[in-house]
Scaffold this motif. Sequence first.
Motif, PDB file in Angstrom:
ATOM      1  N   ALA A  35     -22.194  23.745   0.268  1.00 21.78           N
ATOM      2  CA  ALA A  35     -21.036  24.195   1.051  1.00 21.78           C
ATOM      3  C   ALA A  35     -21.249  23.915   2.536  1.00 21.78           C
ATOM      4  N   ARG A  83     -11.807  21.837  -2.793  1.00 23.21           N
ATOM      5  CA  ARG A  83     -11.496  23.209  -3.177  1.00 23.21           C
ATOM      6  C   ARG A  83     -11.743  23.404  -4.669  1.00 23.21           C
ATOM      7  N   ASP A  84     -11.829  22.312  -5.390  1.00 22.21           N
ATOM      8  CA  ASP A  84     -12.177  22.325  -6.808  1.00 22.21           C
ATOM      9  C   ASP A  84     -13.671  22.632  -6.933  1.00 22.21           C
ATOM     10  N   GLU A  85     -14.022  23.698  -7.596  1.00 21.12           N
ATOM     11  CA  GLU A  85     -15.421  24.110  -7.710  1.00 21.12           C
ATOM     12  C   GLU A  85     -16.278  23.051  -8.394  1.00 21.12           C
ATOM     13  N   ARG A 139     -11.213  17.338   2.005  1.00 24.46           N
ATOM     14  CA  ARG A 139     -11.440  18.788   2.113  1.00 24.46           C
ATOM     15  C   ARG A 139     -10.609  19.543   1.088  1.00 24.46           C
ATOM     16  N   GLU A 140      -9.381  19.106   0.876  1.00 22.05           N
ATOM     17  CA  GLU A 140      -8.539  19.749  -0.137  1.00 22.05           C
ATOM     18  C   GLU A 140      -9.093  19.513  -1.539  1.00 22.05           C
ATOM     19  N   GLN A 141      -9.573  18.307  -1.801  1.00 24.53           N
ATOM     20  CA  GLN A 141     -10.135  18.003  -3.127  1.00 24.53           C
ATOM     21  C   GLN A 141     -11.369  18.846  -3.422  1.00 24.53           C
ATOM     22  N   ASP A 162     -18.933  21.543   4.980  1.00 21.46           N
ATOM     23  CA  ASP A 162     -18.407  22.109   6.221  1.00 21.46           C
ATOM     24  C   ASP A 162     -18.857  21.298   7.428  1.00 21.46           C
TER      25      ASP A 162
END
Length: 269
Positions: free
Chosen positions: A179, A162-164, A158-160, A183
């Motif tokens: 997205a 965050r890279d568009e 999930r953190e990775q 989710d």
Amino acid sequence: MTDLNTPTIRTRESWVEHPQGRIHARSWAPSNMRSGVAPIVLFHDSLGCVELWRDFPADLSAATGRRVVAYDRLGFGKSDPRSARPPLDFIADEAETYFPAVREQLGIGPFIAFGHSVGGAMAIHCAAEFAADCKAPITESAQVFPEELTLRSIAEAREQFRDEAQIARLAKYHGGKAAWVLDAWTENWLDPGFASWSLDTVLPRVTCPVLAIHGDEDEYGSTCHAEIIATLSKGRSQVEILPDTRHVPHRERPAVVLELMSRFAGSLD
């Protein structure tokens, strides 16, 4: 030089009508398909879709001489979008709400269910729900409860994302639903309400043979999941732990997975 023993694989695109939206499906059938054998239905992983199976379905069809069917779950791939996140019982819901429409409209009678990752849990549910028609579930890198390793890896993913650029890669396969797909994976698995989910009460309802494939370096779940599948299911079970293999054996060790599946499917006839 063309190998005359290699079957021609015919593909077909289909659409399944469902009250909640249209579901995209694709099937592969070899020119040497044997009559009367059960097709193999593929259940994709949390970020997967038909396209992300790549060459595997065609290779599986050729190796087994069977029709292979894959479909995009509603909200994924080319299937219609969904607005709300799937319910926390989305794994059982797939077997109870959507797969029956896929079976009926694609003319699938007896079948073998093959699922990767969360798709493996869905395959187990389908084997329990349609016990009279499921010849066997085959799981690959399946999870049977929210192991700490699984949840930690999902949180890291999930953190990775965050890279568009990561979302853009996902959009290549899911379009504007990317997205939502992310989710649906991360927020459901990391929801405190999902912590009690398991297949403990489902596996004993599986009375047909089971093949559980797992990599010994799977970053999304330890090999205990394959062992639990074999221990709790009531039919003949086979566990294959692949060395030096992570979460996607059919991509990392395609020849091995095809051989295992071909041999196992052949034992069901």
